[in-house]
Design a protein around this motif. Structure first.
Motif, PDB file in Angstrom:
ATOM      1  N   SER A   6       0.817  -1.217   0.000  1.00  0.00           N
ATOM      2  CA  SER A   6       0.000   0.000   0.000  1.00  0.00           C
ATOM      3  C   SER A   6       0.845   1.259   0.000  1.00  0.00           C
ATOM      4  O   SER A   6       0.563   2.213  -0.717  1.00  0.00           O
ATOM      5  N   TYR A   7       1.909   1.283   0.803  1.00  0.00           N
ATOM      6  CA  TYR A   7       2.746   2.485   0.863  1.00  0.00           C
ATOM      7  C   TYR A   7       3.498   2.713  -0.442  1.00  0.00           C
ATOM      8  O   TYR A   7       3.722   3.855  -0.829  1.00  0.00           O
ATOM      9  N   GLU A   8       3.882   1.643  -1.130  1.00  0.00           N
ATOM     10  CA  GLU A   8       4.545   1.791  -2.423  1.00  0.00           C
ATOM     11  C   GLU A   8       3.572   2.345  -3.463  1.00  0.00           C
ATOM     12  O   GLU A   8       3.913   3.235  -4.236  1.00  0.00           O
ATOM     13  N   LEU A   9       2.360   1.817  -3.466  1.00  0.00           N
ATOM     14  CA  LEU A   9       1.333   2.288  -4.384  1.00  0.00           C
ATOM     15  C   LEU A   9       0.990   3.744  -4.093  1.00  0.00           C
ATOM     16  O   LEU A   9       0.834   4.550  -5.003  1.00  0.00           O
ATOM     17  N   LYS A  10       0.899   4.106  -2.817  1.00  0.00           N
ATOM     18  CA  LYS A  10       0.602   5.485  -2.431  1.00  0.00           C
ATOM     19  C   LYS A  10       1.647   6.436  -2.995  1.00  0.00           C
ATOM     20  O   LYS A  10       1.314   7.494  -3.532  1.00  0.00           O
ATOM     21  N   ASP A  11       2.913   6.055  -2.920  1.00  0.00           N
ATOM     22  CA  ASP A  11       3.987   6.904  -3.443  1.00  0.00           C
ATOM     23  C   ASP A  11       3.887   7.061  -4.960  1.00  0.00           C
ATOM     24  O   ASP A  11       4.073   8.150  -5.495  1.00  0.00           O
ATOM     25  N   ILE A  12       3.575   5.992  -5.657  1.00  0.00           N
ATOM     26  CA  ILE A  12       3.424   6.042  -7.112  1.00  0.00           C
ATOM     27  C   ILE A  12       2.242   6.928  -7.486  1.00  0.00           C
ATOM     28  O   ILE A  12       2.340   7.783  -8.374  1.00  0.00           O
ATOM     29  N   LEU A  13       1.126   6.748  -6.798  1.00  0.00           N
ATOM     30  CA  LEU A  13      -0.070   7.540  -7.087  1.00  0.00           C
ATOM     31  C   LEU A  13       0.133   9.009  -6.747  1.00  0.00           C
ATOM     32  O   LEU A  13      -0.347   9.888  -7.476  1.00  0.00           O
ATOM     33  N   ALA A  14       0.842   9.278  -5.672  1.00  0.00           N
ATOM     34  CA  ALA A  14       1.127  10.670  -5.302  1.00  0.00           C
ATOM     35  C   ALA A  14       1.936  11.352  -6.401  1.00  0.00           C
ATOM     36  O   ALA A  14       1.670  12.510  -6.754  1.00  0.00           O
ATOM     37  N   GLN A  15       2.888  10.645  -6.979  1.00  0.00           N
ATOM     38  CA  GLN A  15       3.675  11.222  -8.070  1.00  0.00           C
ATOM     39  C   GLN A  15       2.808  11.424  -9.310  1.00  0.00           C
ATOM     40  O   GLN A  15       2.933  12.441 -10.007  1.00  0.00           O
ATOM     41  N   GLU A  16       1.921  10.473  -9.607  1.00  0.00           N
ATOM     42  CA  GLU A  16       1.003  10.632 -10.736  1.00  0.00           C
ATOM     43  C   GLU A  16       0.127  11.873 -10.546  1.00  0.00           C
ATOM     44  O   GLU A  16      -0.081  12.643 -11.488  1.00  0.00           O
ATOM     45  N   ALA A  17      -0.392  12.055  -9.339  1.00  0.00           N
ATOM     46  CA  ALA A  17      -1.236  13.213  -9.046  1.00  0.00           C
ATOM     47  C   ALA A  17      -0.447  14.503  -9.216  1.00  0.00           C
ATOM     48  O   ALA A  17      -0.933  15.472  -9.808  1.00  0.00           O
ATOM     49  N   HIS A  18       0.765  14.513  -8.717  1.00  0.00           N
ATOM     50  CA  HIS A  18       1.637  15.693  -8.835  1.00  0.00           C
ATOM     51  C   HIS A  18       1.872  16.027 -10.305  1.00  0.00           C
ATOM     52  O   HIS A  18       1.740  17.179 -10.728  1.00  0.00           O
ATOM     53  N   ASP A  19       2.212  15.030 -11.095  1.00  0.00           N
ATOM     54  CA  ASP A  19       2.489  15.246 -12.520  1.00  0.00           C
ATOM     55  C   ASP A  19       1.252  15.746 -13.260  1.00  0.00           C
ATOM     56  O   ASP A  19       1.340  16.655 -14.086  1.00  0.00           O
ATOM     57  N   VAL A  46      -5.371   9.824  -4.629  1.00  0.00           N
ATOM     58  CA  VAL A  46      -4.900   8.583  -4.003  1.00  0.00           C
ATOM     59  C   VAL A  46      -6.057   7.870  -3.311  1.00  0.00           C
ATOM     60  O   VAL A  46      -6.214   6.655  -3.461  1.00  0.00           O
ATOM     61  N   SER A  47      -6.875   8.598  -2.579  1.00  0.00           N
ATOM     62  CA  SER A  47      -8.019   7.989  -1.892  1.00  0.00           C
ATOM     63  C   SER A  47      -8.993   7.360  -2.882  1.00  0.00           C
ATOM     64  O   SER A  47      -9.526   6.277  -2.642  1.00  0.00           O
ATOM     65  N   GLY A  48      -9.221   8.056  -4.000  1.00  0.00           N
ATOM     66  CA  GLY A  48     -10.120   7.531  -5.017  1.00  0.00           C
ATOM     67  C   GLY A  48      -9.636   6.234  -5.626  1.00  0.00           C
ATOM     68  O   GLY A  48     -10.402   5.286  -5.809  1.00  0.00           O
ATOM     69  N   VAL A  49      -8.347   6.175  -5.923  1.00  0.00           N
ATOM     70  CA  VAL A  49      -7.785   4.943  -6.499  1.00  0.00           C
ATOM     71  C   VAL A  49      -7.857   3.804  -5.482  1.00  0.00           C
ATOM     72  O   VAL A  49      -8.249   2.680  -5.813  1.00  0.00           O
ATOM     73  N   PHE A  50      -7.503   4.071  -4.220  1.00  0.00           N
ATOM     74  CA  PHE A  50      -7.606   3.039  -3.205  1.00  0.00           C
ATOM     75  C   PHE A  50      -9.047   2.552  -3.055  1.00  0.00           C
ATOM     76  O   PHE A  50      -9.295   1.356  -2.885  1.00  0.00           O
ATOM     77  N   ALA A  51     -10.007   3.447  -3.101  1.00  0.00           N
ATOM     78  CA  ALA A  51     -11.418   3.068  -2.990  1.00  0.00           C
ATOM     79  C   ALA A  51     -11.824   2.174  -4.154  1.00  0.00           C
ATOM     80  O   ALA A  51     -12.523   1.176  -3.964  1.00  0.00           O
ATOM     81  N   GLN A  52     -11.398   2.520  -5.355  1.00  0.00           N
ATOM     82  CA  GLN A  52     -11.729   1.701  -6.524  1.00  0.00           C
ATOM     83  C   GLN A  52     -11.075   0.322  -6.436  1.00  0.00           C
ATOM     84  O   GLN A  52     -11.698  -0.682  -6.767  1.00  0.00           O
ATOM     85  N   GLU A  53      -9.816   0.299  -6.017  1.00  0.00           N
ATOM     86  CA  GLU A  53      -9.088  -0.966  -5.960  1.00  0.00           C
ATOM     87  C   GLU A  53      -9.581  -1.892  -4.861  1.00  0.00           C
ATOM     88  O   GLU A  53      -9.529  -3.104  -5.004  1.00  0.00           O
TER      89      GLU A  53
END
Length: 55
Positions: A6-19, A46-53
């Motif tokens: 989860s923490y690895e995915l959070k970091d990836i998603l945070a970078q996607e959101a930033h970009d 990030v919350s939205g992606v976690f909710a979907q997943e």
């Protein structure tokens, strides 16, 4: 294929959101996330992606 923690995915998603924010909404300072609109967008994304997943 390796399963992401989860923490690895959070970091990836945070970078996607930033970009995405930097490219499509307004440029983001190098400092990145803080208590601002960029942070709110990152949190929602990030919350939205976690909710979907997680169903």
């Amino acid at each position: 294929m390796k399963t992401l923690q989860s923490y690895e995915l959070k970091d990836i998603l945070a970078q996607e959101a930033h970009d995405y924010f930097d490219k499509n909404i307004h440029p983001v300072a190098e400092a990145g996330f803080g208590d601002n609109d960029v942070d709110a967008f990152r949190h929602s994304y990030v919350s939205g992606v976690f909710a979907q997943e997680s169903g």
